[in-house]
Design a protein around this motif. Structure first.
Motif, mmCIF file in Angstrom:
data_model
loop_
_atom_site.group_PDB
_atom_site.id
_atom_site.type_symbol
_atom_site.label_atom_id
_atom_site.label_comp_id
_atom_site.label_asym_id
_atom_site.label_seq_id
_atom_site.Cartn_x
_atom_site.Cartn_y
_atom_site.Cartn_z
ATOM 1 N N HIS A 49 0.824 -1.207 0.000
ATOM 2 C CA HIS A 49 0.000 0.000 0.000
ATOM 3 C C HIS A 49 0.862 1.262 0.000
ATOM 4 O O HIS A 49 0.564 2.223 -0.703
ATOM 5 C CB HIS A 49 -0.955 0.010 1.196
ATOM 6 N N GLY A 50 1.931 1.270 0.780
ATOM 7 C CA GLY A 50 2.814 2.432 0.820
ATOM 8 C C GLY A 50 3.494 2.682 -0.516
ATOM 9 O O GLY A 50 3.540 3.817 -1.005
ATOM 10 N N LEU A 51 4.001 1.617 -1.119
ATOM 11 C CA LEU A 51 4.665 1.761 -2.417
ATOM 12 C C LEU A 51 3.669 2.125 -3.509
ATOM 13 O O LEU A 51 3.989 2.867 -4.432
ATOM 14 C CB LEU A 51 5.407 0.479 -2.774
ATOM 15 N N GLU A 52 2.454 1.619 -3.390
ATOM 16 C CA GLU A 52 1.430 1.974 -4.373
ATOM 17 C C GLU A 52 1.097 3.462 -4.289
ATOM 18 O O GLU A 52 0.935 4.124 -5.317
ATOM 19 C CB GLU A 52 0.173 1.141 -4.153
ATOM 20 N N ARG A 53 1.015 3.983 -3.083
ATOM 21 C CA ARG A 53 0.754 5.424 -2.923
ATOM 22 C C ARG A 53 1.884 6.260 -3.522
ATOM 23 O O ARG A 53 1.637 7.283 -4.154
ATOM 24 C CB ARG A 53 0.572 5.757 -1.444
ATOM 25 N N ILE A 54 3.122 5.825 -3.292
ATOM 26 C CA ILE A 54 4.269 6.536 -3.864
ATOM 27 C C ILE A 54 4.202 6.488 -5.390
ATOM 28 O O ILE A 54 4.404 7.508 -6.059
ATOM 29 C CB ILE A 54 5.598 5.934 -3.353
ATOM 30 N N ALA A 55 3.915 5.318 -5.939
ATOM 31 C CA ALA A 55 3.821 5.168 -7.394
ATOM 32 C C ALA A 55 2.706 6.045 -7.956
ATOM 33 O O ALA A 55 2.897 6.721 -8.979
ATOM 34 C CB ALA A 55 3.592 3.707 -7.768
ATOM 35 N N ASP A 56 1.556 6.056 -7.301
ATOM 36 C CA ASP A 56 0.437 6.896 -7.747
ATOM 37 C C ASP A 56 0.803 8.373 -7.719
ATOM 38 O O ASP A 56 0.557 9.101 -8.683
ATOM 39 C CB ASP A 56 -0.798 6.679 -6.861
ATOM 40 N N ALA A 57 1.364 8.811 -6.604
ATOM 41 C CA ALA A 57 1.709 10.232 -6.458
ATOM 42 C C ALA A 57 2.765 10.649 -7.481
ATOM 43 O O ALA A 57 2.639 11.707 -8.116
ATOM 44 C CB ALA A 57 2.201 10.516 -5.041
ATOM 45 N N ALA A 58 3.788 9.817 -7.659
ATOM 46 C CA ALA A 58 4.837 10.149 -8.633
ATOM 47 C C ALA A 58 4.276 10.162 -10.047
ATOM 48 O O ALA A 58 4.612 11.042 -10.849
ATOM 49 C CB ALA A 58 5.995 9.152 -8.523
ATOM 50 N N PHE A 59 3.407 9.220 -10.360
ATOM 51 C CA PHE A 59 2.835 9.154 -11.705
ATOM 52 C C PHE A 59 1.956 10.368 -11.989
ATOM 53 O O PHE A 59 2.055 10.980 -13.053
ATOM 54 C CB PHE A 59 2.036 7.861 -11.871
#
Length: 121
Positions: free
Chosen positions: A91-101
């Motif tokens: 979940h944490g990495l997914e949030r980072i990926a979403d925000a960066a994208f």
């Protein structure tokens, strides 16, 4: 006679569904963000050609290089999220990926405006 699911069963099912959704999101972000790094690099190359022909520099190639880094961050975060086993990390990495994208897409749009108005003048 209708059997009602126990709360623990319902909660476990919801967790599994969230994990599947998270994995699908990461599976979509990873290749798209990686392809967008290539788009940014192509844009930088084209801007360099235009700058050498016209003799004018713009900030657009700097924006695209920063954009490529953001897309790379999204790619790496989504790739690592696919490799980890912990749901919290996922979940944490997914949030980072979403925000960066999303940040990279906004920056790419800004770079497009800069390119459009800098080249047309």
């Amino acid at each position: 006679m209708k059997v009602r699911p126990r709360p623990a069963d319902t909660e476990a099912k919801a967790r599994r569904q969230r994990a599947v959704l998270d994995e699908r999101t990461c599976r979509m972000i990873c290749p798209v963000a990686a392809a967008m790094v290539g788009v940014c690099l192509t844009g930088i190359g084209l801007l360099r050609v235009v700058a050498s022909v016209r003799g004018r520099e713009t900030i657009a190639d700097d924006l695209l290089s920063l954009d490529a880094l953001l897309f790379l961050a999204a790619t790496l975060a989504s790739y690592i999220a696919l490799r980890v086993q912990s749901h919290q990390r996922l979940h944490g990495l997914e949030r980072i990926a979403d925000a960066a994208f999303i940040a990279a897409m906004v920056l790419l749009t800004l770079a497009c405006f800069v390119i459009t108005y800098a080249i047309s003048r």
